[in-house]
Design an enzyme around this catalytic site. Structure first.
Site, PDB file in Angstrom:
ATOM      1  N   THR A   1      38.517  39.179  44.008  1.00 18.52           N
ATOM      2  CA  THR A   1      39.255  37.917  44.061  1.00 18.52           C
ATOM      3  C   THR A   1      38.812  37.062  42.879  1.00 18.52           C
ATOM      4  O   THR A   1      37.731  36.463  42.904  1.00 18.52           O
ATOM      5  CB  THR A   1      39.006  37.183  45.390  1.00 18.52           C
TER       6      THR A   1
ATOM      7  N   LYS B   1      46.605  36.295  46.498  1.00 21.10           N
ATOM      8  CA  LYS B   1      45.340  36.269  47.239  1.00 21.10           C
ATOM      9  C   LYS B   1      44.801  34.851  47.359  1.00 21.10           C
ATOM     10  O   LYS B   1      44.312  34.439  48.421  1.00 21.10           O
ATOM     11  CB  LYS B   1      44.309  37.170  46.560  1.00 21.10           C
TER      12      LYS B   1
ATOM     13  N   LYS C   1      34.524  29.156  46.388  1.00 19.62           N
ATOM     14  CA  LYS C   1      34.909  29.622  45.051  1.00 19.62           C
ATOM     15  C   LYS C   1      36.409  29.848  44.953  1.00 19.62           C
ATOM     16  O   LYS C   1      37.060  29.446  43.981  1.00 19.62           O
ATOM     17  CB  LYS C   1      34.144  30.910  44.720  1.00 19.62           C
TER      18      LYS C   1
END
Length: 285
Positions: free
Chosen positions: A98, A173, A241
């Site tokens: 990711t 995502k 994050k």
């Protein structure tokens, strides 16, 4: 026995069970991990290891990457012995991490210049889904390499979908993980409200689970709250994050901004715990 030679970079909580699916499916596999102790279990299975990402790419047809962030990707491609140092062409590099769409576009262009193909293919699902080959895999890149790689990706997931050009998998995502952060925070706030008014977490999560709002995620994280279990399946620091990356893409909606701030505030104290440890941050307010 499948003849496509595969390589795997990144043997963390997700990388290990995902790469094991390739072994189960009969694909020849070699691995690389920066921390060499993580390779020992693979050596015990008779799986080969490579001294660098470049050497791994030279001996494999398709290389998968599953690491934590943009910095790790930059090191894997541009560092000493990185993928871009490989004397190889005609390979497919599949980044299942990711990361930002920007870094995917940058390394995809560098791969193309060397005659290799790059796909961004992040996954939705955690360790249990990885172990059961039930991940949802969203892919960005060219259709030709995707079709070549799809049969291998299907060994790891229940759904493999090409969603657009390079970076599109990353965008999808980050959008999904924005919802993930919002839902985890929403569950935490709901449980907190109930507890403040005399309803215990077990009763409330049972009610939610039997309502139209019930879902596997709500069940798993509700049970975690009830059992006071905050061992990380998906660490809170990772959603913090991901929401930073989503903000870079333009996340500015009311719930998105609220979730972003909550997880940034929670990261220092609870970052190594599971995402649902956000309830501890909620209770600090």
């Amino acid at each position: 026995m499948n003849t496509v030679k595969t390589g795997w970079i990144g043997l963390g909580k997700m990388g290990i069970p995902m790469s094991q699916q390739l072994i189960k499916a009969g694909y020849p596999l070699s691995v690389y991990n920066r921390s060499k102790d993580k390779e020992e279990g693979f050596k015990a299975q008779g799986i080969g290891t490579a001294a660098s990402p470049a050497l791994l790419l030279e001996e494999a047809d398709v290389v998968f990457i599953m690491v934590s962030d943009d910095k790790a990707i930059n090191d894997i491609f541009h560092g000493d012995g990185g993928l871009l140092a490989a004397k190889a062409s005609g390979k497919i590099i599949i980044n299942m991490s990711t990361v930002s769409p920007a870094i995917s576009k940058e390394v995809a262009a560098a791969c193309k210049a060397q005659g290799n193909h790059y796909l961004d293919a992040p996954v939705s699902g955690s360790v249990k889904q990885a172990e059961d080959a039930m991940l949802v895999i969203m892919v960005g890149g060219e259709a030709g390499p995707f079709e070549q790689a799809k049969p291998i990706l299907e060994k790891m997931g229940k759904l493999v979908m090409l969603v657009g050009d390079t970076g599109a998998g990353n965008v999808a995502k980050l959008a999904i993980n924005t919802l993930l952060g919002i839902v985890a925070q929403g569950l935490s706030e709901t449980v907190t409200l109930a507890q403040q008014n005399g309803i215990n977490a077990e009763a409330l999560t049972t009610l939610i689970g039997n309502s139209a709002l019930g879902s596997p995620f709500i069940k798993i994280k509700g049970d975690a709250i009830v059992n006071n279990n905050y061992n990380a399946a998906f660490a809170l620091k990772h959603i913090a994050k991901d929401l930073r990356l989503a903000k870079d893409l333009g996340l500015a909606t009311p719930l998105g901004k609220t979730a972003y701030q909550t997880y940034q505030d929670a990261e220092a104290a609870f970052g190594e715990e599971d995402i649902i440890a956000v309830i501890k941050q909620v209770n600090k307010k």
